[in-house]
Design an enzyme around this catalytic site. Structure first.
Site, PDB file in Angstrom:
ATOM      1  N   SER A 273       0.992  -1.372  -1.951  1.00  0.00           N
ATOM      2  CA  SER A 273      -0.618  -1.660  -1.630  1.00  0.00           C
ATOM      3  C   SER A 273      -1.202  -1.256  -0.059  1.00  0.00           C
ATOM      4  CB  SER A 273      -0.711  -3.061  -1.754  1.00  0.00           C
ATOM      5  OG  SER A 273      -2.226  -3.390  -0.514  1.00  0.00           O
TER       6      SER A 273
ATOM      7  N   TYR B  76       1.151 -10.897   2.872  1.00  0.00           N
ATOM      8  CA  TYR B  76       0.790 -10.064   2.392  1.00  0.00           C
ATOM      9  C   TYR B  76       1.097  -8.718   2.452  1.00  0.00           C
ATOM     10  CZ  TYR B  76      -1.275  -8.022  -1.989  1.00  0.00           C
ATOM     11  OH  TYR B  76      -1.930  -6.881  -2.896  1.00  0.00           O
TER      12      TYR B  76
END
Length: 273
Positions: free
Chosen positions: A143, A156
């Site tokens: 990501s 995350y």
């Protein structure tokens, strides 16, 4: 060695989003598939559709990667059916909806099993066969968050940074072997990711030009994997933000993040007050 019709790809998190789009993308190119995720009904529906549309072999293995034994179970099932994996699309993943301090350890442990444990274990399991064959593709769906400041209490970005670093390490180890390993780093993507988090309203303020559809991410990702890049950030706006993340001081970069992202993990906590 080049791709041929008998190649098989294992796609994790294949019941929706980028994983499902990757399955369709590879099936269109003659790849046989192994689809795995937690939701059997959605996997079966996806597999039936892919088989009918592309006339390829599509095997379903239901597995919850929060279980530490799941990667070995998946590979044992494939070995029993004489299925060799030529590409791993390491896509399964999610984010925790609440902040670190407010999340039960059981949920954090499951999260780490999926986002670190399985993400590492699966490449370790498929890599020997790829090296022996002299061909393989490992695509780790990381990501843009791997390069960004951390939202409040969020793990995350941490696990995505690990995924990028791991991909680089495998990429260096497999150089010259015919095996390619890449970390694909998309930004905002039109999937159900934010709906599952309950954040659709919060991220709706993010400008439309910053969003990509899953198929665009997949096309860029595979093209970069074939070129044997170690890391690839998808989309021009994301490449610009990636550069800004490196150049901008951490505190300032955090202040410039969209409010819905910056406050991730806070919204559910505050709703309880």
């Amino acid at each position: 060695m080049t791709q041929h019709e008998s190649n098989t790809a294992l796609v994790t998190g294949a019941s929706a989003g980028i994983g499902l789009d990757y399955a369709h993308f590879l099936a269109e190119r003659g790849w046989n598939l192994v689809l795995t995720a937690r939701r059997t009904e959605r996997l079966d529906a996806a597999a039936d559709h892919i088989r009918a549309k592309h006339n390829i072999t599509c095997t379903v293995v239901t597995a919850d990667l929060a279980c530490r034994e799941a990667p070995v179970m998946i590979m044992d099932t494939l070995r029993a059916n004489d299925i060799h994996i030529d590409a791993l699309i390491n896509n399964a993943g999610y984010a925790l909806a609440t902040s670190f301090a407010r999340t039960d350890w059981e949920h954090i442990d499951d999260f780490l099993n999926v986002m670190v444990g399985a993400v590492t274990h699966l490449p370790h399991l498929v890599l020997p066969g790829m090296l022996q064959k002299g061909y393989g593709r490992i695509v780790n769906i990381a990501s843009l968050a791997a390069f960004a400041p951390e939202p409040i209490g969020s793990l995350y970005p941490s696990v995505k940074r690990y995924m990028v670093s791991m991909s680089r390490a495998i990429h260096v180890e497999t150089r010259g072997t015919g095996v390619h390993c890449i970390a694909t780093c998309p930004g905002f993507t039109w999937t159900e990711f934010h709906d599952v988090l309950g954040m659709r309203a919060e991220v709706s303020s993010v400008p439309k030009f910053l969003w990509q559809n899953a198929r665009s991410v997949v096309k860029e990702s595979w093209r970069a994997a074939e070129k044997n890049r170690a890391v690839h950030v998808t989309g021009i706006p994301n490449k610009i933000m990636h550069g800004l993340c490196w150049l901008t001081p951490h505190r300032l970069a955090h202040g410039l993040m969209p409010k819905g992202v910056k406050n991730r993990g806070r919204h559910q906590d505050e709703s309880e007050k």
